[in-house]
Design a protein around this motif. Structure first.
Motif, PDB file in Angstrom:
ATOM      1  N   LYS A 161      28.853 -75.749 100.335  1.00 11.42           N
ATOM      2  CA  LYS A 161      28.845 -75.558  98.884  1.00 11.42           C
ATOM      3  C   LYS A 161      29.334 -74.156  98.517  1.00 11.42           C
ATOM      4  O   LYS A 161      29.430 -73.826  97.337  1.00 11.42           O
ATOM      5  CB  LYS A 161      27.432 -75.796  98.339  1.00 11.42           C
ATOM      6  N   PHE A 162      29.603 -73.325  99.521  1.00 10.54           N
ATOM      7  CA  PHE A 162      30.152 -71.978  99.323  1.00 10.54           C
ATOM      8  C   PHE A 162      29.306 -71.148  98.354  1.00 10.54           C
ATOM      9  O   PHE A 162      29.809 -70.508  97.444  1.00 10.54           O
ATOM     10  CB  PHE A 162      31.607 -72.048  98.848  1.00 10.54           C
ATOM     11  N   ARG A 163      28.005 -71.179  98.604  1.00 10.49           N
ATOM     12  CA  ARG A 163      27.073 -70.378  97.802  1.00 10.49           C
ATOM     13  C   ARG A 163      25.810 -70.182  98.618  1.00 10.49           C
ATOM     14  O   ARG A 163      25.633 -70.766  99.690  1.00 10.49           O
ATOM     15  CB  ARG A 163      26.725 -71.087  96.488  1.00 10.49           C
ATOM     16  N   SER A 164      24.884 -69.347  98.099  1.00  6.48           N
ATOM     17  CA  SER A 164      23.591 -69.177  98.743  1.00  6.48           C
ATOM     18  C   SER A 164      22.697 -70.372  98.429  1.00  6.48           C
ATOM     19  O   SER A 164      22.852 -71.042  97.399  1.00  6.48           O
ATOM     20  CB  SER A 164      22.931 -67.888  98.266  1.00  6.48           C
ATOM     21  N   ASN A 165      21.754 -70.620  99.323  1.00  8.81           N
ATOM     22  CA  ASN A 165      20.866 -71.766  99.141  1.00  8.81           C
ATOM     23  C   ASN A 165      19.887 -71.560  97.989  1.00  8.81           C
ATOM     24  O   ASN A 165      19.532 -70.435  97.637  1.00  8.81           O
ATOM     25  CB  ASN A 165      20.091 -72.040 100.428  1.00  8.81           C
TER      26      ASN A 165
END
Length: 263
Positions: A137-141
């Motif tokens: 998702k190319f982001r932090s969780n």
């Protein structure tokens, strides 16, 4: 057997032993974190002590790049005849998983790359069981997301997870997920791009002479030029460690995972 390369602990290992260690963990259903480090991977651990501690907690760190293998041989008389390159280790592990009917899970990259990768793997390794594939998702969780990801992987029936998020994101992910999954996690770098056909592999002579970074830079200059600024730093620090001017003390292994990591 781990040895310090600029303070990052790298295993003196081979394809045979690395593959055997991964498959043993898969059979025994136990956590096992693996990464393959080239120069950039080592330097991420040197420049970020927290990440260096994370790397030093991995069960297995292979010398992905020739300069890392040369450092092990020069600094520690390792006598390694070959590196253990992430894309090649990936194929060795997948072949062994196919023989033992151990399902694998592919995590990271994009939907298009994963579709291409699965298509090619089904052609090259027709009996390989792919339990699932999930793009990044190319982001932090988000809060609780790690547990959800782990549940999806466990519920798929997978026994091995391949993680293709790029360095250092993939190592952060593997380190954070290790306590949640009773199976090996392999941070495999560009293996998804190479084996899907999205990236052309460098010629053998470039690989043997430690010039893969130049090949990758030519293919992806806008994305990789900053990374390659670290190459001279690696050489300077290697010379300092070899001469004894710098001790290169490894940071302690990280025993707990951060609540924030890339997905």
């Amino acid at each position: 057997m781990k040895r310090s390369v600029l303070g990052v602990l790298v295993d003196v290992t081979s394809y045979h032993h690395a593959t055997g260690a991964v498959l043993a963990a898969a059979r025994e259903r136990r956590p096992f974190a693996v990464t393959a480090l080239a120069v950039h991977g080592v330097m991420t651990g040197v420049l970020d002590r927290e990440h260096g501690a994370r790397l030093n907690s991995f069960d297995l760190v292979t010398p992905d790049g020739q300069p890392v293998r040369w450092a092990l041989n020069t600094l520690h008389r390792a006598a390694l005849r070959d590196r253990v390159y992430g894309p090649d280790l990936t194929i060795e592990v997948l072949r062994a998983a196919m023989r033992e009917e151990l399902p694998v899970y592919l995590y990271g990259s994009t939907t298009d790359t994963l579709n291409l990768l699965q298509s090619r793997l089904r052609t090259a390794l027709p009996s390989l069981k792919i339990a699932g594939a999930e793009p990044s998702k190319f982001r932090s969780n988000n809060a609780g997301e790690a547990m959800d990801i782990a549940a999806r992987i466990r519920d798929s029936g997978a026994r091995i997870v391949l993680v293709g998020l790029g360095c250092p994101r993939q190592e952060a992910f593997a380190h954070a997920m290790r306590p949640l999954l009773p199976m090996p996690l392999l941070a495999v770098g560009a293996a998804f791009d190479y084996h899907s056909g999205r990236l052309r592999p460098p010629p053998e002579w470039m690989q043997q002479h430690g010039l893969e970074w130049l090949w990758r830079l030519a293919l992806e200059p806008r994305r990789l030029w900053r990374r390659n600024l670290l190459n001279p730093c690696y050489l300077v620090l290697f010379a300092a460690q070899r001469s004894g001017l710098w001790r290169a003390s490894p940071p302690p292994a990280a025993s707990t995972c951060s609540s924030r990591f890339p997905v």
